[in-house]
Design a protein around this motif. Structure first.
Motif, PDB file in Angstrom:
ATOM      1  N   SER A   2       0.819  -1.200   0.000  1.00 37.73           N
ATOM      2  CA  SER A   2       0.000   0.000   0.000  1.00 37.73           C
ATOM      3  C   SER A   2       0.858   1.257   0.000  1.00 37.73           C
ATOM      4  O   SER A   2       1.935   1.288   0.588  1.00 37.73           O
ATOM      5  N   ASN A   3       0.365   2.243  -0.688  1.00 39.36           N
ATOM      6  CA  ASN A   3       1.066   3.519  -0.705  1.00 39.36           C
ATOM      7  C   ASN A   3       0.601   4.432   0.423  1.00 39.36           C
ATOM      8  O   ASN A   3       1.094   5.532   0.570  1.00 39.36           O
ATOM      9  N   PHE A   4      -0.360   3.930   1.183  1.00 38.91           N
ATOM     10  CA  PHE A   4      -0.840   4.736   2.297  1.00 38.91           C
ATOM     11  C   PHE A   4       0.046   4.518   3.517  1.00 38.91           C
ATOM     12  O   PHE A   4       0.494   3.416   3.793  1.00 38.91           O
ATOM     13  N   THR A   5       0.285   5.583   4.200  1.00 40.36           N
ATOM     14  CA  THR A   5       1.063   5.482   5.417  1.00 40.36           C
ATOM     15  C   THR A   5       0.461   6.423   6.451  1.00 40.36           C
ATOM     16  O   THR A   5      -0.196   7.394   6.119  1.00 40.36           O
ATOM     17  N   HIS A   6       0.686   6.085   7.688  1.00 39.36           N
ATOM     18  CA  HIS A   6       0.202   6.948   8.755  1.00 39.36           C
ATOM     19  C   HIS A   6       1.381   7.629   9.422  1.00 39.36           C
ATOM     20  O   HIS A   6       2.390   7.001   9.697  1.00 39.36           O
ATOM     21  N   GLN A   7       1.226   8.882   9.617  1.00 42.46           N
ATOM     22  CA  GLN A   7       2.269   9.633  10.298  1.00 42.46           C
ATOM     23  C   GLN A   7       1.624  10.523  11.349  1.00 42.46           C
ATOM     24  O   GLN A   7       0.508  10.979  11.188  1.00 42.46           O
ATOM     25  N   THR A   8       2.360  10.725  12.399  1.00 42.04           N
ATOM     26  CA  THR A   8       1.883  11.626  13.442  1.00 42.04           C
ATOM     27  C   THR A   8       2.610  12.952  13.293  1.00 42.04           C
ATOM     28  O   THR A   8       3.836  13.003  13.290  1.00 42.04           O
ATOM     29  N   ARG A  19      -2.722  12.307  14.080  1.00 39.32           N
ATOM     30  CA  ARG A  19      -2.390  11.159  13.256  1.00 39.32           C
ATOM     31  C   ARG A  19      -3.089  11.308  11.913  1.00 39.32           C
ATOM     32  O   ARG A  19      -4.301  11.490  11.842  1.00 39.32           O
ATOM     33  N   MET A  20      -2.316  11.232  10.844  1.00 39.69           N
ATOM     34  CA  MET A  20      -2.875  11.457   9.515  1.00 39.69           C
ATOM     35  C   MET A  20      -2.563  10.293   8.597  1.00 39.69           C
ATOM     36  O   MET A  20      -1.509   9.669   8.673  1.00 39.69           O
ATOM     37  N   ALA A  21      -3.504  10.036   7.698  1.00 37.82           N
ATOM     38  CA  ALA A  21      -3.277   9.058   6.636  1.00 37.82           C
ATOM     39  C   ALA A  21      -2.773   9.812   5.408  1.00 37.82           C
ATOM     40  O   ALA A  21      -3.393  10.763   4.951  1.00 37.82           O
ATOM     41  N   LEU A  22      -1.633   9.390   4.928  1.00 40.74           N
ATOM     42  CA  LEU A  22      -1.023  10.079   3.791  1.00 40.74           C
ATOM     43  C   LEU A  22      -0.912   9.133   2.607  1.00 40.74           C
ATOM     44  O   LEU A  22      -0.590   7.958   2.761  1.00 40.74           O
ATOM     45  N   ASP A  23      -1.169   9.653   1.445  1.00 45.65           N
ATOM     46  CA  ASP A  23      -1.130   8.858   0.229  1.00 45.65           C
ATOM     47  C   ASP A  23       0.127   9.201  -0.570  1.00 45.65           C
ATOM     48  O   ASP A  23       0.265  10.292  -1.096  1.00 45.65           O
TER      49      ASP A  23
END
Ligand SMILES: [Zn+2]
Length: 67
Positions: A2-8, A19-23
């Motif tokens: 997946s190209n989605f990642t979560h970053q704080t 906390r954000m979901a980034l594409d």
């Protein structure tokens, strides 16, 4: 993969951790999001590292203030 990642990220206005979901599939991006805690606009800059498959997020306030 997946190209989605979560970053704080940390809100530059109030210090709230968000906390954000980034594409990452769209490549480098620059956008604004409102902080859910203080409702101030957060300037986010996404830099996608294709080699290491990581995303770097730079956060600053709308007024270009450096913290
Ligand atoms: Zn905030």
């Amino acid at each position: 993969m997946s190209n989605f990642t979560h970053q704080t990220i940390t809100c530059p206005h109030c210090g709230q951790h968000i906390r954000m979901a980034l594409d990452a599939s769209a490549g480098d991006q620059e956008f604004y999001d409102d902080c859910p805690a203080c409702c101030s606009p957060i300037h986010l800059q996404l830099t996608v590292d294709e080699v290491h498959r990581t995303i770097q997020v730079q956060v600053d306030a709308d007024d270009e203030q450096i913290f």
